[in-house]
Design an enzyme around this catalytic site. Structure first.
Site, short mmCIF file in Angstrom:
data_model
loop_
_atom_site.label_atom_id
_atom_site.label_comp_id
_atom_site.label_asym_id
_atom_site.label_seq_id
_atom_site.Cartn_x
_atom_site.Cartn_y
_atom_site.Cartn_z
N GLU A 103 88.48 29.78 89.61
CA GLU A 103 87.92 27.73 89.68
C GLU A 103 89.36 27.46 88.82
O GLU A 103 89.47 27.36 88.20
CB GLU A 103 87.44 28.09 88.53
N GLU B 52 80.35 31.66 93.57
CA GLU B 52 79.22 31.48 92.97
C GLU B 52 78.52 30.25 92.34
O GLU B 52 78.35 28.92 92.23
CB GLU B 52 81.01 31.34 91.37
C1 IDC Z 1 81.03 31.65 81.86
C2 IDC Z 1 79.08 32.61 81.49
C3 IDC Z 1 79.84 32.29 79.05
C4 IDC Z 1 81.26 32.77 79.47
C5 IDC Z 1 81.89 31.42 79.59
C6 IDC Z 1 83.41 31.66 78.94
O1 IDC Z 1 78.37 32.55 81.79
O2 IDC Z 1 79.01 33.35 79.03
O3 IDC Z 1 81.41 32.37 77.57
O4 IDC Z 1 81.90 31.54 80.93
O5 IDC Z 1 84.17 31.04 79.47
C7 IDC Z 1 82.00 28.81 85.30
C8 IDC Z 1 82.30 30.49 85.65
C9 IDC Z 1 82.31 31.12 84.72
C10 IDC Z 1 81.46 30.49 83.52
C11 IDC Z 1 79.97 30.10 84.36
C12 IDC Z 1 79.48 29.52 82.68
O6 IDC Z 1 83.03 30.66 86.69
O7 IDC Z 1 82.89 31.75 84.53
O8 IDC Z 1 80.64 31.63 82.72
N1 IDC Z 1 80.99 28.79 85.21
O9 IDC Z 1 79.79 28.34 82.28
N2 IDC Z 1 82.30 27.96 86.41
C13 IDC Z 1 80.74 26.89 86.36
C14 IDC Z 1 80.01 27.71 85.44
#
Ligand code: IDC
Length: 494
Positions: free
Chosen positions: A199, A287
């Site tokens: 992302e 995702e």
């Molecule tokens: C989130 C995880 C969380 C972690 C965080 C790290 O759920 O546990 O602490 O990342 O920064 C994304 C991302 C994905 C995110 C997820 C939710 O690709 O890495 O995971 N998210 O925030 N994009 C939109 C949402």
């Protein structure tokens, strides 16, 4: 693909010699070579399908659809038929390595009917590949994941999970090295897809992503001439329209990613996706979550249903975030689940439960947005039977009028589990700076999850206090998105 079986090698050698004598090109040799290998693979696939029980489910898998390629906007199998991949993403491999095991992948394949697993390797953050992570250990996990996926007849995505390193060019050198190694290793593996930047964000424009992608794709293509490559798009992989206006040229088998979190991203992002596909862009949802973009908060089944409907209609592949028991809504396992395979219904979070039903068609959250989330019900036979907007009973305490709507319910080990959503209205006549309400139930409850509040379960009642971000409520103001999951209770006492 090119299994180094002695028999095949023998055939290939004869073919090679024959071709050389006739002066045929190297490309033709490779095609013959591939054909022979694919025939053998299909035979082996028949055996594998019997083992994985996939014959009956009829979903595309490496043993049936073979190597994937992109035709127009569609992902297709070796026979040219469109393929929709549906599966689940690991959480960060460095943080949750335990789920990379063959039993787990096997269960997801056989019981959950997934046909793809995404291996998410964060590049920054703690333990990230480009920060303080153990590179060899991370690559080893990927190798294991790719091998287990192969054995369980699953496609697998190797995901270079950029996030806090907002611009993929920040680690361009490392990305090129990493993908050179992966592509060399998996050049002949039918079931591997490469995702080169999860992302991009922080204002990183499509131009910058495109230039990064061209470099990394060039490296991958120098080893693997046809593996499918997924390219991230601006603004956390949402602005597919920008890629559609200026797609990467000169390479085939590319797809562009769109990510959504259903409680945050709704009609507008669906519109963007449709317009991009209409403009000819091959889109892949590598995702998504059914909660909000933080990966937590309340689940929006209605929006999730609308998304699934659209993805099905357009044949767009989709991978759910995330395979872990982290205490966050998007994790498909409950924090109390310590297992890394052999999951049972009682181990699943609300998101996990939804995903299981969506993938297997059991309990059908898929298809109709209305069916999926629009029905607000009362447990214990007090079914209002109408939509969320219909008048329901309310109770008042703590200066709040409280409507508790059952968004979902399911059976788990002989008990009924309910997912509630609250609508709180400040009827105290004064502005509030912090609130606390109490919800009485007919019988003892066990709290399994709660969001946008501080929760405390006491026998048959649940106390909920505001968070710092939703405590100020003006007189007559409303607080939404507060919700929880309880086991038992037999309904709210009004
Ligand atoms: C989130 C995880 C969380 C972690 C965080 C790290 O759920 O546990 O602490 O990342 O920064 C994304 C991302 C994905 C995110 C997820 C939710 O690709 O890495 O995971 N998210 O925030 N994009 C939109 C949402």
């Amino acid at each position: 693909m090119k299994k180094k079986k002695i028999l095949i090698l023998g055939i290939v050698c004869i073919l090679l010699a024959a071709c050389c004598m006739q002066g045929c090109s190297g490309k033709e040799e490779r095609r013959e070579d591939k054909k022979a290998d694919q025939a053998q693979e299909r035979e082996e696939g028949k055996e594998q399908r019997k083992e994985t029980g996939q014959e009956e489910s009829g979903i595309a898998a490496p043993s049936t659809a073979g190597a994937l390629h992109v035709e127009g906007t569609k992902l297709c199998g070796g026979d040219g038929n469109p393929v929709q991949l549906k599966g689940v993403s690991t959480h960060g491999l460095a943080w949750f390595p335990g789920y990379v095991n063959e039993e787990c992948f096997g269960q997801l394949r056989k019981e959950w009917k997934v046909n793809v697993i995404r291996l998410a390797m964060y590049t920054a953050e703690s333990g990230g590949y480009c920060t303080d992570g153990d590179r060899e250990a991370l690559k080893e996990l990927i190798r294991k994941g790719v091998a287990y996926a192969k054995k369980q007849d699953l496609y697998v995505i190797i995901d270079w999970h950029i996030l806090s390193d907002a611009n993929p060019n920040m680690h361009l050198g490392e990305a090129k090295e990493f993908f050179a190694e992966m592509a060399e290793e998996y050049a002949d593996a039918d079931h591997v897809l490469y995702e080169i930047c999860n992302e991009p964000n922080g204002g990183t424009g499509w131009g910058e992503i495109k230039s990064y992608a061209e470099e990394v794709i060039g490296v991958i293509r120098s080893h693997d001439e046809d593996g499918v490559i997924l390219v991230g798009t601006p603004n956390w992989s949402q602005f597919v329209d920008e890629a559609a206006a200026d797609p990467i040229t000169g390479y085939g088998n590319l797809m562009y990613t769109l990510h959504f979190y259903a409680a945050t991203h709704k009609e507008e992002l669906r519109g963007r996706m449709e317009a991009a596909v209409d403009a000819g862009l091959p889109v892949f949802v590598s995702e998504y979550g059914i909660c909000d973009a933080s990966g937590s908060g309340a689940i929006d089944e209605e929006q999730a249903g609308l998304w699934m409907e659209l993805l099905k209609e357009r044949g767009v592949s989709c991978v759910a975030w995330n395979l872990s028991n982290k205490d966050e809504t998007s994790a498909i396992l409950l924090p109390s689940c310590g297992k890394t395979s052999g999951f049972e219904e009682s181990d699943l979070s609300a998101a996990g439960n939804w995903l299981y039903r969506m993938l297997t068609g059991e309990g059908e959250p898929e298809g109709s947005g209305e069916k999926a989330g629009g029905q607000a019900q009362e447990p214990g036979g007090k079914n209002g039977g109408g939509s969320e907007t219909q008048e329901t009973e309310a109770l008042t305490n703590g200066g709040m009028e409280i409507q508790a709507l059952v968004k979902n319910s399911w059976e788990s080990e002989g008990k009924t589990v309910y997912q509630y959503e609250l609508v709180l209205k400040n009827t105290s006549g004064k502005d509030m700076d912090g609130w606390e309400v109490e919800i009485p139930f007919h019988s003892k409850i066990t709290l399994t999850d709660g969001w946008n509040g501080e929760y405390e379960a006491r026998e048959s009642s649940l106390r909920i206090r505001s968070k710092d971000y939703n405590g100020s409520v003006p007189a007559d103001g409303t607080v939404l998105d507060v919700g929880f999951i309880v086991e038992g209770g037999d309904g709210v006492v009004y």
